[in-house]
Design an enzyme around this catalytic site. Structure first.
Site, PDB file in Angstrom:
ATOM      1  N   LYS A 142       0.775  -1.314   0.052  1.00 35.44           N
ATOM      2  CA  LYS A 142       0.083   0.077   0.107  1.00 35.44           C
ATOM      3  C   LYS A 142       0.828   1.321  -0.109  1.00 35.44           C
ATOM      4  O   LYS A 142       2.138   1.221   0.331  1.00 35.44           O
ATOM      5  CB  LYS A 142      -0.832   0.023   1.372  1.00 35.44           C
ATOM      6  CG  LYS A 142      -0.335   0.223   2.499  1.00 35.44           C
ATOM      7  CD  LYS A 142      -1.184   0.811   3.695  1.00 35.44           C
ATOM      8  CE  LYS A 142      -0.461   1.233   4.888  1.00 35.44           C
ATOM      9  NZ  LYS A 142       0.063   2.604   4.777  1.00 35.44           N
ATOM     10  N   HIS A 172      -0.785  -5.738   5.761  1.00 35.09           N
ATOM     11  CA  HIS A 172      -0.554  -6.318   6.736  1.00 35.09           C
ATOM     12  C   HIS A 172      -1.140  -6.079   7.920  1.00 35.09           C
ATOM     13  O   HIS A 172      -0.870  -6.693   9.067  1.00 35.09           O
ATOM     14  CB  HIS A 172       1.271  -6.035   7.099  1.00 35.09           C
ATOM     15  CG  HIS A 172       1.318  -4.541   7.270  1.00 35.09           C
ATOM     16  ND1 HIS A 172       1.486  -3.660   6.277  1.00 35.09           N
ATOM     17  CD2 HIS A 172       1.501  -4.064   8.592  1.00 35.09           C
ATOM     18  CE1 HIS A 172       1.625  -2.620   7.029  1.00 35.09           C
ATOM     19  NE2 HIS A 172       1.672  -2.801   8.314  1.00 35.09           N
ATOM     20  N   LYS A 176      -4.370 -12.685   9.560  1.00 32.68           N
ATOM     21  CA  LYS A 176      -5.384 -13.828   9.590  1.00 32.68           C
ATOM     22  C   LYS A 176      -6.362 -13.818  10.738  1.00 32.68           C
ATOM     23  O   LYS A 176      -7.460 -14.320  10.909  1.00 32.68           O
ATOM     24  CB  LYS A 176      -4.867 -15.221   8.969  1.00 32.68           C
ATOM     25  CG  LYS A 176      -5.861 -16.093   8.514  1.00 32.68           C
ATOM     26  CD  LYS A 176      -5.403 -17.317   7.969  1.00 32.68           C
ATOM     27  CE  LYS A 176      -4.758 -17.218   6.493  1.00 32.68           C
ATOM     28  NZ  LYS A 176      -4.304 -18.127   5.699  1.00 32.68           N
ATOM     29  N   GLU A 210      -1.978   5.936  17.776  1.00 33.77           N
ATOM     30  CA  GLU A 210      -0.738   5.330  18.060  1.00 33.77           C
ATOM     31  C   GLU A 210       0.059   6.548  18.731  1.00 33.77           C
ATOM     32  O   GLU A 210      -0.108   7.621  18.605  1.00 33.77           O
ATOM     33  CB  GLU A 210       0.068   4.774  17.139  1.00 33.77           C
ATOM     34  CG  GLU A 210       0.251   5.791  15.761  1.00 33.77           C
ATOM     35  CD  GLU A 210       0.838   5.030  14.560  1.00 33.77           C
ATOM     36  OE1 GLU A 210       1.517   4.014  14.704  1.00 33.77           O
ATOM     37  OE2 GLU A 210       0.939   5.496  13.516  1.00 33.77           O
ATOM     38  N   ASP A 229      -2.816   7.284   4.652  1.00 34.66           N
ATOM     39  CA  ASP A 229      -2.070   6.268   5.372  1.00 34.66           C
ATOM     40  C   ASP A 229      -2.873   5.126   5.945  1.00 34.66           C
ATOM     41  O   ASP A 229      -2.534   3.716   5.910  1.00 34.66           O
ATOM     42  CB  ASP A 229      -1.084   6.728   6.307  1.00 34.66           C
ATOM     43  CG  ASP A 229      -0.144   5.871   7.016  1.00 34.66           C
ATOM     44  OD1 ASP A 229       0.450   4.904   6.077  1.00 34.66           O
ATOM     45  OD2 ASP A 229       0.235   5.776   8.143  1.00 34.66           O
ATOM     46  N   HIS A 234      -6.338   0.562   5.419  1.00 34.17           N
ATOM     47  CA  HIS A 234      -6.727  -0.456   6.741  1.00 34.17           C
ATOM     48  C   HIS A 234      -8.055  -0.394   7.380  1.00 34.17           C
ATOM     49  O   HIS A 234      -8.799  -1.340   7.546  1.00 34.17           O
ATOM     50  CB  HIS A 234      -5.504  -0.240   7.803  1.00 34.17           C
ATOM     51  CG  HIS A 234      -4.272  -0.246   7.247  1.00 34.17           C
ATOM     52  ND1 HIS A 234      -3.732  -1.242   6.490  1.00 34.17           N
ATOM     53  CD2 HIS A 234      -3.053   0.256   7.521  1.00 34.17           C
ATOM     54  CE1 HIS A 234      -2.438  -1.146   6.190  1.00 34.17           C
ATOM     55  NE2 HIS A 234      -1.881  -0.138   6.873  1.00 34.17           N
ATOM     56  N   LYS A 332      -1.543  10.063  14.744  1.00 32.17           N
ATOM     57  CA  LYS A 332      -0.041   9.910  15.295  1.00 32.17           C
ATOM     58  C   LYS A 332       0.123  10.716  16.757  1.00 32.17           C
ATOM     59  O   LYS A 332      -0.668  11.829  16.828  1.00 32.17           O
ATOM     60  CB  LYS A 332       0.821  10.106  14.399  1.00 32.17           C
ATOM     61  CG  LYS A 332       0.873   9.181  13.389  1.00 32.17           C
ATOM     62  CD  LYS A 332       2.239   9.494  12.422  1.00 32.17           C
ATOM     63  CE  LYS A 332       2.707   8.357  11.482  1.00 32.17           C
ATOM     64  NZ  LYS A 332       3.025   6.983  12.248  1.00 32.17           N
ATOM     65  N   LYS A 337      -2.557   5.169  23.359  1.00 26.71           N
ATOM     66  CA  LYS A 337      -2.767   4.502  22.056  1.00 26.71           C
ATOM     67  C   LYS A 337      -3.757   3.349  22.260  1.00 26.71           C
ATOM     68  O   LYS A 337      -4.213   2.865  23.104  1.00 26.71           O
ATOM     69  CB  LYS A 337      -1.410   3.826  21.664  1.00 26.71           C
ATOM     70  CG  LYS A 337      -0.830   2.547  22.691  1.00 26.71           C
ATOM     71  CD  LYS A 337       0.351   2.026  22.106  1.00 26.71           C
ATOM     72  CE  LYS A 337       1.026   0.869  23.174  1.00 26.71           C
ATOM     73  NZ  LYS A 337       1.990   0.139  22.609  1.00 26.71           N
TER      74      LYS A 337
END
Length: 468
Positions: A142, A172, A176, A210, A229, A234, A332, A337
């Site tokens: 990405k 990522h 899974k 985060e 981002d 995501h 950020k 977080k």
């Protein structure tokens, strides 16, 4: 259907870059040490004039941690792979060198583009289908394109080279275990699925805040920002998993069809000053660590007005979710977080007269990394049994033995695209956020500020914070 032929050669383009050393090789190491990579050869390629020794040192360093915790067979597998790996200096955007290298490799080959997106696109444009060894898989990082149009153009190039199920657009962030934990929670519990709709749910929040700041990534991040981002890629994928209809199976076609259906129904409604917010951190401190003003960080161009905190409200226009806001937020340099999905249920229609003590709706929290589950329940409190107290049921969900990039590579090597983003979905994610990006560029939504180490601008209504 996905091919079941195991990859024989992993070709990493951008082998001398940060992504390869920091994430890709350590993820591969765990996979190799567990005996799940087969008889794999790894070839690195990059523009840097590295010697064979430099490349082998990088591989050895990345493999060290996995080797320490491995048994004898795992140690031997790591050692054998590190000895046989090779590095090639080449310009992947030139006509000829990449195709020549592919012709020398034992197939099937997985080509991992650990490169900036525009370089990956140029490299793919230099190739033809005839130059692809049989069974070749293309692995794209990405962001997938920079707009809906560019994503569509890149899809056309990739499809001209290999079939769609041989293209892995990796995310990522979605391991899974996380995917299956969400699906298991939603579709294996009959008490939950009947209330998973607009009749019983008030709102859904997906939050990725985060405590890390820029951390030397200005070259990438200042051209991306929080909306591109994190949310564009995501968080929209997590939203789709939480909102999708029950698939017939957890095979890649059924699952990705269901994800695609949610995203096609999703949009961010204008006016964007009401449905979106953006902000940028200023100087502050996090856990005693001083954080400089984002605009003064090395490599940052303050005139770009890059946001480090973004929040958008998604509307899903279908029968199940019409009128329920899905709030996606990522920031950020946030003091606390948080990586979780929060489902807030509607209040009970009537609390029998005589009860007291609880005046907030129940919430279900799904934590991402580590994967956890928290469910609020109101029960009769100790002492005065007419007073209701809030208690939280907690559970730890199963985690994967692999690192996130190990899970990505596991799917690539075995030909399972379950965790990759399908082409139409990648385009839809850009369609959803692109009008907002244009509005922000025009300045129709103000860029606010917050001190590093806080939860965001003081005037922002707080998102659903965890209960004490």
């Amino acid at each position: 259907m996905a091919s079941q032929t195991t990859v024989k050669t992993l070709l990493i383009l951008g082998a001398s870059g940060d992504l390869t050393g920091r994430l890709l090789l350590p993820g591969l190491a765990r996979l190799v040490a567990m005996g799940r990579a087969g008889d794999l050869k790894v070839v690195g390629a990059g523009s840097d004039p590295w010697t064979p020794e430099q490349w082998q040192n990088r591989v050895h360093t990345a493999f060290t941690e996995a080797s320490v915790s491995s048994d004898a067979s795992g140690k031997n597998a790591l050692k054998d792979l590190a000895k046989t790996t090779t590095y090639h200096q080449l310009d992947v955007t030139a006509d000829g060198p990449l195709a020549s290298l592919l012709a020398e490799l034992e197939g099937p080959v997985a080509v991992y583009f650990a490169l900036p997106p525009h370089v990956s696109q140029l490299a793919c444009a230099m190739l033809t289908a005839a130059q692809m060894p049989a069974g070749t898989r293309l692995v794209m990082e990405k962001p997938f394109g920079s707009s809906e149009e560019s994503a569509r153009d890149l899809n056309r190039i990739l499809i001209s080279l290999v079939p769609e199920d041989h293209i892995h657009r990796v995310d990522h962030f979605l391991g899974k275990a996380t995917v299956l934990n969400i699906l298991g929670l939603r579709f294996a519990n009959n008490f939950l699925e009947p209330v998973w709709n607009r009749e019983h749910i008030e709102k859904v929040e997906i939050i990725f805040d985060e405590d890390l700041a820029l951390e030397g990534r200005a070259r990438y991040y200042d051209n991306a920002g929080a909306l591109r981002d994190m949310i564009q890629s995501h968080l929209l994928q997590i939203m789709a998993l939480m909102a999708m209809e029950a698939p017939a199976s957890i095979g890649e076609r059924d699952l990705r069809d269901a994800v695609s259906a949610v995203l096609r129904a999703s949009s961010i409604k204008a006016p964007y000053a009401k449905s979106t917010r953006r902000a940028r951190y200023t100087a502050g401190s996090i856990a005693g660590r001083k954080v400089p003003d984002y605009a003064k960080e090395d490599g940052v161009d303050p005139a770009k007005n890059t946001e480090t905190l973004a929040e958008v409200q998604i509307e899903i226009d279908n029968w199940r979710w019409k009128g329920v806001p899905f709030i996606l937020r990522s920031g950020k340099a946030i003091g606390d977080k948080r990586k979780e999905g929060v489902v807030t249920f509607r209040r009970v229609p009537h609390l029998p007269t005589g009860f007291s003590g609880v005046d907030s709706p129940n919430q279900l929290r799904i934590g991402f990394g580590p994967d956890t589950l928290q469910l609020d329940v109101d029960v009769n409190g100790p002492g005065n049994i007419f007073t209701l107290d809030r208690t939280t049921l907690n559970a730890e969900l199963n985690a994967s033995e692999l690192l996130p990039y190990g899970e990505v590579l596991d799917g690539v090597l075995t030909g399972d695209p379950l965790l990759s983003v399908r082409g139409d979905t990648a385009e839809d994610c850009w369609r959803i956020v692109e009008p907002v990006l244009k509005a922000w560029f025009r300045g129709t939504v103000p860029l606010e500020e917050y001190d590093a180490g806080t939860s965001g601008p003081e005037n922002w209504p707080s998102s659903a914070a965890p209960q004490d």
